[in-house]
Write an enzyme that holds these catalytic residues in place. Structure first.
Site, PDB file in Angstrom:
ATOM      1  N   ASP A  54       0.843  -1.194   0.000  1.00 58.21           N
ATOM      2  CA  ASP A  54       0.000   0.000   0.000  1.00 58.21           C
ATOM      3  C   ASP A  54       0.879   1.246   0.000  1.00 58.21           C
ATOM      4  O   ASP A  54       1.602   1.501   0.962  1.00 58.21           O
ATOM      5  CB  ASP A  54      -0.907  -0.019   1.235  1.00 58.21           C
ATOM      6  CG  ASP A  54      -2.012   1.021   1.175  1.00 58.21           C
ATOM      7  OD1 ASP A  54      -1.991   1.854   0.246  1.00 58.21           O
ATOM      8  OD2 ASP A  54      -2.892   0.985   2.047  1.00 58.21           O
TER       9      ASP A  54
ATOM     10  N   ASP B 111     -14.811   0.795  -1.711  1.00 58.54           N
ATOM     11  CA  ASP B 111     -15.056   0.472  -0.306  1.00 58.54           C
ATOM     12  C   ASP B 111     -16.560   0.416  -0.080  1.00 58.54           C
ATOM     13  O   ASP B 111     -17.269   1.377  -0.385  1.00 58.54           O
ATOM     14  CB  ASP B 111     -14.402   1.535   0.585  1.00 58.54           C
ATOM     15  CG  ASP B 111     -14.410   1.157   2.054  1.00 58.54           C
ATOM     16  OD1 ASP B 111     -15.507   0.883   2.584  1.00 58.54           O
ATOM     17  OD2 ASP B 111     -13.333   1.153   2.672  1.00 58.54           O
TER      18      ASP B 111
ATOM     19  N   GLU C 284      -0.931  -0.631  -4.206  1.00 50.86           N
ATOM     20  CA  GLU C 284      -2.212   0.024  -3.982  1.00 50.86           C
ATOM     21  C   GLU C 284      -2.062   1.534  -3.846  1.00 50.86           C
ATOM     22  O   GLU C 284      -1.167   2.002  -3.151  1.00 50.86           O
ATOM     23  CB  GLU C 284      -2.844  -0.543  -2.711  1.00 50.86           C
ATOM     24  CG  GLU C 284      -4.153   0.119  -2.304  1.00 50.86           C
ATOM     25  CD  GLU C 284      -4.764  -0.554  -1.087  1.00 50.86           C
ATOM     26  OE1 GLU C 284      -5.334   0.178  -0.242  1.00 50.86           O
ATOM     27  OE2 GLU C 284      -4.677  -1.788  -0.975  1.00 50.86           O
TER      28      GLU C 284
ATOM     29  N   HIS D  49      -0.578   4.193  -0.204  1.00 50.50           N
ATOM     30  CA  HIS D  49      -1.415   5.066   0.631  1.00 50.50           C
ATOM     31  C   HIS D  49      -1.510   6.489   0.078  1.00 50.50           C
ATOM     32  O   HIS D  49      -1.772   7.432   0.822  1.00 50.50           O
ATOM     33  CB  HIS D  49      -0.870   5.103   2.066  1.00 50.50           C
ATOM     34  CG  HIS D  49      -1.948   5.088   3.111  1.00 50.50           C
ATOM     35  ND1 HIS D  49      -2.263   6.178   3.872  1.00 50.50           N
ATOM     36  CD2 HIS D  49      -2.793   4.115   3.505  1.00 50.50           C
ATOM     37  CE1 HIS D  49      -3.237   5.891   4.712  1.00 50.50           C
ATOM     38  NE2 HIS D  49      -3.580   4.626   4.507  1.00 50.50           N
TER      39      HIS D  49
ATOM     40  N   GLU E  68     -10.074   3.182  -3.147  1.00 50.52           N
ATOM     41  CA  GLU E  68     -10.688   3.340  -1.835  1.00 50.52           C
ATOM     42  C   GLU E  68     -11.234   4.733  -1.608  1.00 50.52           C
ATOM     43  O   GLU E  68     -12.122   4.929  -0.775  1.00 50.52           O
ATOM     44  CB  GLU E  68      -9.689   2.989  -0.733  1.00 50.52           C
ATOM     45  CG  GLU E  68      -8.532   3.960  -0.598  1.00 50.52           C
ATOM     46  CD  GLU E  68      -7.508   3.493   0.421  1.00 50.52           C
ATOM     47  OE1 GLU E  68      -7.547   3.999   1.565  1.00 50.52           O
ATOM     48  OE2 GLU E  68      -6.688   2.641   0.089  1.00 50.52           O
TER      49      GLU E  68
END
Length: 381
Positions: A183, A257, A209, A185, A235
């Protein structure tokens, strides 16, 4: 059957639960939350409740259309998350009323088991390796880890080497028959994301990700074309319209999500849109048991679903964990890194309302940390 009340519960570690009650005695559960904005989303649910109280809960799609399009101002994380939790709860009611799991109402299951992955945390390569081995011993065959902390717009060779060392330590510990997702982020600039992905290619991550923040989605094509690593994102995309420009960029995995992107109704449509681009589905879910249950219902009805995130033991879960609010935690048996198809009605779980009410008396005030670079400027968390 009529809706009589919408009750919200702010509970540890950083979650918000919603109970939609009916005069028929059926209660549907949802998880509407923007992490760090629990009270704000609870207020949004309260503002939307007059559109639902006194109404038949069964026309879920019409309620979704009214909740999302009935106001002049639409979309965004707060409203979409409020609608997401409401939508989950309405589907839960519908499934319970009909005595069927939600995936049966979405066309029926396309698989018997859904592969899941868990999180590992830490900055020290040795700690990460040990944590990954613990997950392997627990039966998991895949994990996700953060790639790096504070990242500047242009990074040093030392920082990139440290990133590679962390992932390499995990790879050396678990071997080649174990999947590692990384990730980013949204902490990386497009330029550094390209450099980092190229440096990681020999370690064969399952995916990287959110290499950049969603505001820079226009740069995803440059990133996907610069690396052999599959790129995942989504997300912080809240509707099929948010995904419309992202799906053609060459991403490999869409990660809507279920508690942010409009709930079961909208993520079902996002999954179908992703399939038309050859993009796999891996719903984002570092949240609680209701969001996880909703994710599984989508997974079992979506041919392109490949793996499901679980928050079990994630570093955010201080005070409470994924299974603490369920009457029967065995419904999420993570044997062999997979969850069996849920067969219970609705979401397939029974929420322990007494535990929820007690936790709501404590509540929480979770907010993500504010990070700064060495020069004092704001850093992406």
């Amino acid at each position: 059957m009529k809706i009589t009340a919408l009750d919200t519960y702010i509970i540890e570690p950083r979650w918000l639960f919603l109970a939609i009650r009916t005069d028929d005695g059926i209660t549907g559960w949802g998880e509407p939350i923007v992490e760090g904005k629990a009270a704000t989303v609870a207020a949004a649910v309260e503002e939307l409740s007059p559109l639902l109280i006194g109404q038949d809960p069964s026309p879920v799609e019409d309620h979704w259309q009214t909740l999302t399009k009935g106001g002049f101002y639409r979309g965004g994380p707060v409203l979409s998350s409020a609608v997401a939790g409401i939508d989950q709860a309405l589907w839960d009611i519908k499934g319970k009323a009909l005595g069927l799991p939600i995936h049966e109402l979405l066309g029926g299951p396309v698989r018997d088991r859904m592969r899941v992955y868990s999180w590992i945390g830490g900055d020290d390569p040795r700690d990460l390796a040990d944590h990954a081995l613990q997950r392997r011993e627990q039966g998991f065959t895949a994990i996700k880890m953060n790639g790096a902390g504070r990242m500047r717009a242009l990074e040093s060779r030392a920082e990139i080497k440290a990133l590679v060392a962390r992932v390499a330590a995990v790879r050396d510990a678990v071997g080649d028959d174990f999947d590692i997702a990384i990730d980013f982020h949204g902490r990386f600039s497009p330029a550094v994301a390209r450099v980092a992905c190229r440096a990681l290619e020999d370690l064969h991550p399952l995916f990287v990700e959110e290499p950049v923040v969603p505001e820079l989605s226009a740069d995803l094509t440059k990133i996907t074309e610069s690396t052999t690593i599959p790129i995942a994102t989504g997300e912080r995309l809240y509707s099929r319209w948010d995904f419309r420009d992202v799906l053609p960029t060459g991403i490999a995995v869409a990660q809507p999500d279920l508690s942010h992107a409009g709930g079961i109704s909208e993520v079902r449509r996002i999954a179908a849109a992703a399939e038309s681009y050859g993009v796999a589905l891996a719903p984002h879910c570092p949240l609680g048991p209701i969001a996880f249950a909703a994710s599984l219902q989508i997974d079992f009805a979506s041919p392109n679903a490949i793996i499901q995130e679980t928050s079990l033991g994630i570093h955010y879960n201080a005070g409470s964990d994924l299974l603490d609010y369920l009457v029967d935690p065995a419904v999420f048996d993570f044997a062999n890194s997979a969850v069996a198809r849920p067969t219970g009605p609705g979401l397939g779980i029974e929420v322990d309302e007494d535990v929820v009410r007690a936790a709501a008396e404590r509540g929480h005030q979770w907010h993500n940390p504010i990070w700064r670079h060495a020069d004092g400027s704001l850093a992406e968390w």
